[in-house]
Design a protein around this motif. Sequence first.
Motif: not given
Lengths: 248, 322
Positions: A136, A138, A162-167, B71, B99, B181-188
Amino acid sequence: MKILVCISNVPDTTSKINFTEGDTKFDTNGVQFVINPNDEFGLTRAMWFKEKQGATVHVATVGGAQTEPTIRKALAIGADEAIRINAEPTDGFFVARQLAEVAKNGGYDLIIAGRESIDYNGGMVPGIIATLLDMNFVNTCVSLEIEGTDAKAVREIDGGNETIATSLPLVIGGQKGLVEESDLRIPNMRGIMMARKKALHVVEATDAPTMTADVKFEKPAAKGPVKLVDAGNIDELISLLHNEAKAI
Amino acid sequence: MSVLVYTESDKGNFKKNAFEAVSYAYEVAQQLGDTVTALAINASDCSVLGQYGANKVKHVSNEQLTNFNAKAYANAIAEAAISENAKTIIISSSADSKFLSGILAAKLNAGYVPNVVAAPVSTSPLVVKRTAFSNKGFAHTEITSETRIIGVSNNSFGVVEHGVQVDVEDFAVQVNDKDFGAKSVEVDKVVGKATIADADVVVSAGRGLKGPENWGMIEELADVLGAATACSKPVSDLGWRPHGEHVGQTGKPVASNLYIAIGISGAIQHLAGVSASKTKVVINTDPEAPFFKAADYGVVGDAFEVVPQLIEKLKEFKAQNA
Ligand SMILES: Cc1cc2nc3c(=O)[nH]c(=O)nc-3n(C[C@H](O)[C@H](O)[C@H](O)COP(=O)(O)OP(=O)(O)OC[C@H]3O[C@@H](n4cnc5c(N)ncnc54)[C@H](O)[C@@H]3O)c2cc1C
């Protein structure tokens, strides 16, 4: 957690930039080299993971023997081991391939590179590593938290975050924000002494093609003198900006 | 063959950098004797790209791609490049394009040169001029790989109109779960305000402002000019302003038409990041401040007197020139 911090050896930010050999090479004469600032933020975040979450931190650079003082500095700051891939860092793709090769066998959960190095500004190293290793990714990461194998990252976007959830396993392109400026560390005597005993592995480069080559450099054209406007005559400034510069 | 250009949009509307990227692609295609194919993702009016030189637009309409995902977007561009047999790919220098650039380069095994500021110096071999050493210099870089990616610096080549007949076609791409696998959860994101990346005018202030409480006049000046606000590094380190406003070598680069520096001394790291701006104005009490050597116009004076005047006079000017 095992972390690899990729470090680029770059001219200090105060360096005057000059070119030599008919403007085909960067003139390193009198230039002091440092850890790339974007990488230093990442290294400092890695030290936090080491101290608070028990991570192991390795650093790696692609470069000749002259880059060793820079990686020794990373060891003095607290990294556990260093790897120097013995090759000229000819272009971003080449560097990323070398680092990916080293990382592949190292079992790293987190690879931290800088969003760009401040010399050639290529900005591709972390993305290429992540893709070659199928991890992954970022970029322009300004905050990173890890719980188990879950990661929460914040990346800077144009005009916000932007907040990103990943692992894990994860690669980040780090920058300022990852830690506060005041968290950056200057190696102390003890750190410097300990760094001398830490392992600095020198490995040979793997065969990889280069994709780009800088054939010539130029300095920005000299600028004409500034036009001064009296503080009591702002109308003139507006007129110059409108009529002469056509900027408003 | 065609030159492929990735055109960014936000909520269906093309960004200005999309028009600049297409303008650049047109120039490259002219030099190579190729045509221009644009890739757009979830954009509303693709035909507008013809104005800047696109002969064809491949339009991807896909709900899974509503939010930018590096991706998945890189995959879409790679698929478009392969389907068009495009060997030259143009992207912008936005945070999103940067990116995805490394991912795209790795996928296509392509040489990538970012921060390109001018039309190619030559096409055989392909040599482009880009900034290096954080704007303290330029490099002429030859791309030797078969597939090559050029990242156009914002506001450098400019938007050029050509008026080309354009065909728009739908293009379906494969979207894989594992791309997320890397997912946007919030955009500020600030809305309705220019961003440093695409603003024509940037109003920037430094430690000379003395404290965060004094930023009201900076925001007002920015407002009058439709400008983005920026700051020097210590100002963001002190927490007077958010990190996202920090410009310079270790912050954001600025390449606006007009950059106004207020109470900023002009340290080498600051100047490196803002030097690509076309017109620079400095307002500083100290006539010896290094910024005066880098600026086009300067006012030696106290920001607390000069800025309010500048706001008033600009308002008058805007009223007259509306
Ligand atoms: C590794 C590294 C990286 C760095 N990267 C960056 C970077 O990316 N960006 C950056 O900006 N800096 C960067 N710096 C910091 C840089 O060296 C300077 O310290 C910084 O730019 C100074 O900020 P300033 O101009 O706001 O403050 P100062 O240098 O303190 O200047 C304040 C100016 O305000 C003027 N002034 C005071 N009062 C008034 C008034 N009432 N009206 C008008 N003018 C007034 C003063 O004359 C002075 O010139 C970096 C430093 C390092 C070491």
